[in-house]
Design a protein around this motif. Structure first.
Motif, PDB file in Angstrom:
ATOM      1  N   ASP A 257      28.632 -43.249   8.911  1.00 55.97           N
ATOM      2  CA  ASP A 257      29.868 -42.638   9.404  1.00 55.97           C
ATOM      3  C   ASP A 257      30.536 -43.593  10.387  1.00 55.97           C
ATOM      4  N   LYS A 258      31.833 -43.455  10.559  1.00 57.72           N
ATOM      5  CA  LYS A 258      32.570 -44.329  11.477  1.00 57.72           C
ATOM      6  C   LYS A 258      32.080 -44.220  12.914  1.00 57.72           C
ATOM      7  N   ILE A 259      31.504 -43.070  13.227  1.00 58.50           N
ATOM      8  CA  ILE A 259      31.038 -42.860  14.603  1.00 58.50           C
ATOM      9  C   ILE A 259      29.965 -43.864  15.007  1.00 58.50           C
ATOM     10  N   ASP A 260      29.275 -44.404  13.998  1.00 56.93           N
ATOM     11  CA  ASP A 260      28.213 -45.371  14.289  1.00 56.93           C
ATOM     12  C   ASP A 260      28.773 -46.672  14.851  1.00 56.93           C
ATOM     13  N   THR A 261      30.009 -47.000  14.498  1.00 54.62           N
ATOM     14  CA  THR A 261      30.573 -48.289  14.889  1.00 54.62           C
ATOM     15  C   THR A 261      31.265 -48.241  16.250  1.00 54.62           C
ATOM     16  N   GLU A 262      31.372 -47.083  16.832  1.00 54.39           N
ATOM     17  CA  GLU A 262      32.056 -46.942  18.116  1.00 54.39           C
ATOM     18  C   GLU A 262      31.071 -47.056  19.275  1.00 54.39           C
ATOM     19  N   PRO A 263      31.233 -48.053  20.141  1.00 59.06           N
ATOM     20  CA  PRO A 263      30.350 -48.173  21.313  1.00 59.06           C
ATOM     21  C   PRO A 263      30.532 -46.976  22.241  1.00 59.06           C
ATOM     22  N   MET A 264      29.486 -46.664  22.969  1.00 64.24           N
ATOM     23  CA  MET A 264      29.515 -45.499  23.851  1.00 64.24           C
ATOM     24  C   MET A 264      29.086 -45.911  25.252  1.00 64.24           C
ATOM     25  N   ASN A 265      29.803 -45.415  26.245  1.00 58.46           N
ATOM     26  CA  ASN A 265      29.478 -45.736  27.631  1.00 58.46           C
ATOM     27  C   ASN A 265      28.147 -45.097  28.012  1.00 58.46           C
ATOM     28  N   ILE A 266      27.343 -45.814  28.765  1.00 58.98           N
ATOM     29  CA  ILE A 266      26.012 -45.326  29.138  1.00 58.98           C
ATOM     30  C   ILE A 266      26.105 -44.020  29.932  1.00 58.98           C
ATOM     31  N   ARG A 267      27.164 -43.875  30.728  1.00 59.10           N
ATOM     32  CA  ARG A 267      27.320 -42.640  31.517  1.00 59.10           C
ATOM     33  C   ARG A 267      27.607 -41.440  30.611  1.00 59.10           C
ATOM     34  N   ASP A 268      28.356 -41.672  29.542  1.00 59.50           N
ATOM     35  CA  ASP A 268      28.615 -40.596  28.585  1.00 59.50           C
ATOM     36  C   ASP A 268      27.333 -40.191  27.860  1.00 59.50           C
ATOM     37  N   ILE A 269      26.526 -41.175  27.536  1.00 57.50           N
ATOM     38  CA  ILE A 269      25.239 -40.901  26.874  1.00 57.50           C
ATOM     39  C   ILE A 269      24.369 -40.027  27.768  1.00 57.50           C
ATOM     40  N   ILE A 270      24.264 -40.422  29.033  1.00 63.64           N
ATOM     41  CA  ILE A 270      23.411 -39.688  29.971  1.00 63.64           C
ATOM     42  C   ILE A 270      23.973 -38.305  30.260  1.00 63.64           C
ATOM     43  N   ASN A 271      25.300 -38.200  30.291  1.00 64.28           N
ATOM     44  CA  ASN A 271      25.928 -36.894  30.517  1.00 64.28           C
ATOM     45  C   ASN A 271      25.561 -35.911  29.404  1.00 64.28           C
ATOM     46  N   ILE A 272      25.605 -36.375  28.160  1.00 66.16           N
ATOM     47  CA  ILE A 272      25.226 -35.531  27.013  1.00 66.16           C
ATOM     48  C   ILE A 272      23.764 -35.129  27.110  1.00 66.16           C
ATOM     49  N   LEU A 273      22.908 -36.085  27.431  1.00 66.23           N
ATOM     50  CA  LEU A 273      21.476 -35.795  27.551  1.00 66.23           C
ATOM     51  C   LEU A 273      21.188 -34.829  28.698  1.00 66.23           C
ATOM     52  N   GLU A 274      21.913 -34.980  29.795  1.00 63.98           N
ATOM     53  CA  GLU A 274      21.688 -34.106  30.953  1.00 63.98           C
ATOM     54  C   GLU A 274      22.073 -32.657  30.627  1.00 63.98           C
ATOM     55  N   ILE A 275      23.209 -32.476  29.962  1.00 65.13           N
ATOM     56  CA  ILE A 275      23.650 -31.129  29.579  1.00 65.13           C
ATOM     57  C   ILE A 275      22.655 -30.502  28.615  1.00 65.13           C
ATOM     58  N   ASP A 276      22.214 -31.282  27.630  1.00 61.57           N
ATOM     59  CA  ASP A 276      21.252 -30.785  26.644  1.00 61.57           C
ATOM     60  C   ASP A 276      19.925 -30.405  27.299  1.00 61.57           C
ATOM     61  N   THR A 277      19.458 -31.245  28.208  1.00 59.29           N
ATOM     62  CA  THR A 277      18.187 -30.992  28.882  1.00 59.29           C
ATOM     63  C   THR A 277      18.269 -29.765  29.784  1.00 59.29           C
ATOM     64  N   LYS A 278      19.364 -29.624  30.499  1.00 60.89           N
ATOM     65  CA  LYS A 278      19.540 -28.451  31.370  1.00 60.89           C
ATOM     66  C   LYS A 278      19.582 -27.168  30.553  1.00 60.89           C
ATOM     67  N   ASP A 279      20.254 -27.220  29.412  1.00 63.19           N
ATOM     68  CA  ASP A 279      20.293 -26.051  28.528  1.00 63.19           C
ATOM     69  C   ASP A 279      18.887 -25.671  28.072  1.00 63.19           C
ATOM     70  N   TYR A 280      18.097 -26.677  27.741  1.00 61.78           N
ATOM     71  CA  TYR A 280      16.721 -26.441  27.288  1.00 61.78           C
ATOM     72  C   TYR A 280      15.885 -25.811  28.405  1.00 61.78           C
ATOM     73  N   ILE A 281      16.030 -26.342  29.609  1.00 60.22           N
ATOM     74  CA  ILE A 281      15.266 -25.833  30.760  1.00 60.22           C
ATOM     75  C   ILE A 281      15.618 -24.377  31.049  1.00 60.22           C
ATOM     76  N   VAL A 282      16.927 -24.058  30.983  1.00 61.86           N
ATOM     77  CA  VAL A 282      17.369 -22.680  31.223  1.00 61.86           C
ATOM     78  C   VAL A 282      16.848 -21.757  30.125  1.00 61.86           C
ATOM     79  N   THR A 283      16.949 -22.211  28.870  1.00 63.32           N
ATOM     80  CA  THR A 283      16.505 -21.399  27.728  1.00 63.32           C
ATOM     81  C   THR A 283      15.010 -21.091  27.820  1.00 63.32           C
ATOM     82  N   LYS A 284      14.232 -22.080  28.227  1.00 61.19           N
ATOM     83  CA  LYS A 284      12.781 -21.908  28.319  1.00 61.19           C
ATOM     84  C   LYS A 284      12.337 -21.331  29.664  1.00 61.19           C
ATOM     85  N   ASN A 285      13.321 -21.099  30.551  1.00 61.34           N
ATOM     86  CA  ASN A 285      13.041 -20.525  31.870  1.00 61.34           C
ATOM     87  C   ASN A 285      12.001 -21.359  32.637  1.00 61.34           C
TER      88      ASN A 285
END
Length: 419
Positions: A257-285
């Motif tokens: 997919d074209k998305i593979d060719t687009e570079p991504m800022n490291i802060r954006d990567i970490i922001n996505i991971l942080e949101i995902d991880t927080k959601d997991y922590i809340v879900t699992k209490n």
């Protein structure tokens, strides 16, 4: 059924809003917030006939107001005289709106607001005419009706604009959430495909060994049963390899997919991971605190693989904390000389010193499902090591003190991120 539901909503909301009013100009004539609510519903429910809605709403609102007035006045005839003209207001409003906007092909906010002003003014004029029997209407009353129509139109416009902004905000939030989920899913998907590619080479090696076994058995005149068995094994491995490669190629095509060719800022990567991880922590209490810190700025072309590395380490730390109270997972990214250093630490159970030399081996795992007793497949750290080494030409290190903490450190040359 849906239309009936919408009509019921309009009736309830307009009737309740009709209680927000004040008396002006002549006795019995009120300026109510219900007209604003009615206009907003007409704008949003374009499939409903305005005349029918106006008649139903006018009758219902009048009956609703009559009920409350009766308790104070105790005269049915006086109550009807005070509330009945409101039906005329709504019917007039509905007729004007029907022929000027509802039947029109071109529907836009500017035209709607001009029409709301006209409907409000003319409907009020008709209502007062009915109440006064065309006597007593003067320029002052007309001026006041123009002001009232202008104010209610302005309030309607403000509410509609606020609603539009709110809807666009919700849509944007939904799109961002979908994008985050897509990035995470693609990251896990591509990492699995990468791991399958490595396994394909191992399958090839097994096939060669099985065929070599067949050749040895044939040359040394072993029993035919053994010779046939080794040949069948070789054939079966070959068929498995073909099916495996076919599936793998299909999966690779999905990720092209074209998305593979687009570079991504490291802060954006970490922001996505942080949101995902927080959601997991809340879900699992879980009682776990996250501390993510990025001390440098750079772009990543193969961001799916880097995301998979960091995410695996973070979730590995979360699992290591288990049910410990006040768990802490730290992520730090910094530039040290000619390398970017990614460190993930936790205050979990730690790793037994006897296992430190084996944790990166394929299949090695000390985790198991407490309900089923099934051992985890144990490819997380193997995948992290392989991605760090093969994709980014980096290395991974681990330090751990049992029952105290664990620190995973990934070092990747800066040149691996240059475009």
């Amino acid at each position: 059924m849906k239309k009936l539901k919408n009509i019921f909503i309009i009736i309830i909301c307009v009737s309740v809003a009709s209680q927000i009013h004040f008396n002006v100009l002549i006795q019995g004539f009120t300026i109510a917030f219900s007209v604003v609510v009615f206009s907003i519903f007409l704008y949003n429910y374009v499939d409903l006939n305005p005349i029918k809605i106006a008649i139903i709403t006018g009758i219902t609102t009048s009956l609703y107001k009559s009920f409350w007035l009766y308790w104070n006045i105790m005269s049915f005839s006086k109550v009807i005289k005070m509330t009945a003209p409101e039906i005329v207001f709504y019917v007039t409003y509905g007729i004007i709106f029907y022929f000027s906007y509802y039947k029109s092909r071109k529907k836009e906010l500017t035209k709607f607001m001009i029409l709301v002003f006209c409907c409000d003014f003319l409907s009020n004029l008709v209502e007062i005419s009915v109440r006064t029997k065309l006597i007593g209407i003067n320029s002052n009353i007309i001026k006041d009706l123009l002001i009232v129509a202008c104010v209610r139109t302005l309030i309607t416009l403000i509410i509609l604009i606020a609603m539009k902004y709110y809807k666009s905000f919700l849509i944007r939030e939904e799109h961002e959430e979908r994008y985050r989920r897509l990035i995470l899913l693609t990251s896990a998907f591509k990492s699995e495909v990468y791991f399958m590619n490595k396994n394909a080479a191992e399958i090839e090696d097994v096939m060669k060994k099985s065929f070599s076994a067949y050749q040895i058995v044939s040359k040394n005149h072993y029993p035919d049963e053994l010779k046939n068995l080794t040949l069948d094994i070789s054939k079966d491995v070959h068929e498995i390899k073909k099916d495996y490669i076919r599936v793998m190629r299909g999966l690779e095509e999905i990720t092209n997919d074209k998305i593979d060719t687009e570079p991504m800022n490291i802060r954006d990567i970490i922001n996505i991971l942080e949101i995902d991880t927080k959601d997991y922590i809340v879900t699992k209490n879980l009682d776990i605190e996250l501390k993510f810190k990025v001390d440098c700025e750079f772009y990543v072309l193969k961001h799916f693989y880097l995301m998979s590395i960091i995410r695996n380490l973070i979730f590995n730390s979360i699992e290591a904390i288990d049910n410990k109270k006040k768990g802490l997972v730290k992520l730090k990214i910094e530039k040290v000389e000619d390398e970017y250093v990614f460190s993930v630490s936790d205050n979990g159970t730690g790793i037994n010193s006897s296992n430190l030399n084996f944790i990166f081996n394929p299949g090695f795992s000390t985790k198991y499902n407490k309900e089923t007793g099934s051992i985890c497949r144990g490819i997380g750290l193997t995948l992290v090591r392989d991605l760090a080494q093969d994709i980014f030409k980096g290395n991974i290190f681990v330090q751990s003190i049992e029952n105290k903490n664990t620190i995973f450190t990934v070092k990747i040359p800066i040149t691996s991120f240059r475009r």
